[in-house]
Enzyme design. Sequence first.
Site, PDB file in Angstrom:
ATOM      1  N   SER A  65      -4.220  -2.109  -0.103  1.00 37.57           N
ATOM      2  CA  SER A  65      -5.116  -1.264  -0.818  1.00 37.57           C
ATOM      3  C   SER A  65      -5.933  -0.750  -0.040  1.00 37.57           C
ATOM      4  O   SER A  65      -6.124  -0.666   1.399  1.00 37.57           O
ATOM      5  CB  SER A  65      -4.499  -0.574  -1.973  1.00 37.57           C
ATOM      6  OG  SER A  65      -4.855   0.643  -2.139  1.00 37.57           O
ATOM      7  N   ASP A 217       1.948   2.234  -1.705  1.00 37.77           N
ATOM      8  CA  ASP A 217       0.828   1.570  -1.950  1.00 37.77           C
ATOM      9  C   ASP A 217       1.070  -0.488  -1.931  1.00 37.77           C
ATOM     10  O   ASP A 217       2.277  -0.035  -2.001  1.00 37.77           O
ATOM     11  CB  ASP A 217      -0.281   1.799  -2.751  1.00 37.77           C
ATOM     12  CG  ASP A 217      -1.575   1.097  -2.890  1.00 37.77           C
ATOM     13  OD1 ASP A 217      -1.191  -0.716  -4.155  1.00 37.77           O
ATOM     14  OD2 ASP A 217      -2.296   1.583  -3.285  1.00 37.77           O
TER      15      ASP A 217
END
Length: 402
Positions: A65, A217
């Site tokens: 991320s 994500d």
Amino acid sequence: MAEKFEAAQPKGSTGNRLTILSIDGGGVRGIIPAVLLTELEKKLQELDGPDSRLVDYFDLVAGTSTGSLLASMITIPNPKDPTRPRFSAADATQVYINTASTIFPPVTGPCGQLWKTIRSLFGPKYSAKGLESVLEMQLGDDPLSIPLTSVIIPSFDINTQQPVFFSSWQAKRNPLENPPLKLVCQASTAAPTYLPAVQFSIPDHPAPHTRQFNMVDGGVAVNNPTFVGITQAVMEVKSGGPCAERVTYKNFSDLLVLSLGTGSNPTGYSAKDAAKWGALKWVLNNGASPLINSTFDAGADMVDYNLSIMFGAHESGHNYLRIQTDALSGTVAELDNATPQNLKNLKKLGLSLLNDPVSERNFLTGKNTPIPNAGTNRDALHRFARWLSEERQARKANPPAA
């Protein structure tokens, strides 16, 4: 006792250890590890000269991320000199501060907050346009294969329901694993409820062989990518990768690992209260998302828990350094608070973390507990910098046979 700890050395043979950097996910809280990396790079420059950069010392960089953005920025080449990285750690920190509000536009006033809350019930809080513009500006059209050292970036494919580990080493070997780096980072940062899922294919035009990705994500799979980084580095060595000429991996003493967190919020919830929650309350609760936060924090801590045991079992505890803070509360704990004041507070928190004692997670209480006589996190980073410098100098003195 403190002097004894300072004189301690990691296990393994200097010049033959795999060096790995891992950076957690955490939205704007990525400023915290960026500050720590700036301190590490500063110490390396004191040891080896002002031109030294992090990419000169790590065989592999893993980032999930927001960590994928940091990993990419500190490893991609400079167009003016392709042998050197485009960003220093200090540059990367400034990029965070300058662009966070483009990715997560702050809202003001009670009506703005209300609109953000309503919007999050029916779709992502934010458009992808801000993130896309930042990635385009910082990474351009560079492919995944371009970083100056190996990079591994986790994401999660919601169509196949499988994690995907985007590897720069694999990208060099297979065109169907070499998407643009900006798409890889967008995929790894597409946090559910915050940013839209990402769909793309390789190649991005009709072809006999096309691979499609439907990504969210990387924190859904692994918010702390340290274990992923270790397994990838070992796999590269076993498969004849760039380090295979000098490393024969046997155990954890052949590793030198730095793992950086983005902070966690120690505020918990009562089971009595949670027993009454429905789907909405689990996803949106007083501005926080208990389901997402608990999933990301639990996954990160489990990686640390297992690695601490495994390095300890191989009597290689000094080979693994994890720096994390549990001092987040209020706005600094939010993944998307990009107001100027909060960004300033995050940088200040990162600087204060340098002065905190080296700690390890107590998995009974959930709190970080200082390690006796280990000094501060700044001391630990400076020790680690010295070991990295020694590793690099040993490699220069004994280059692999041609």
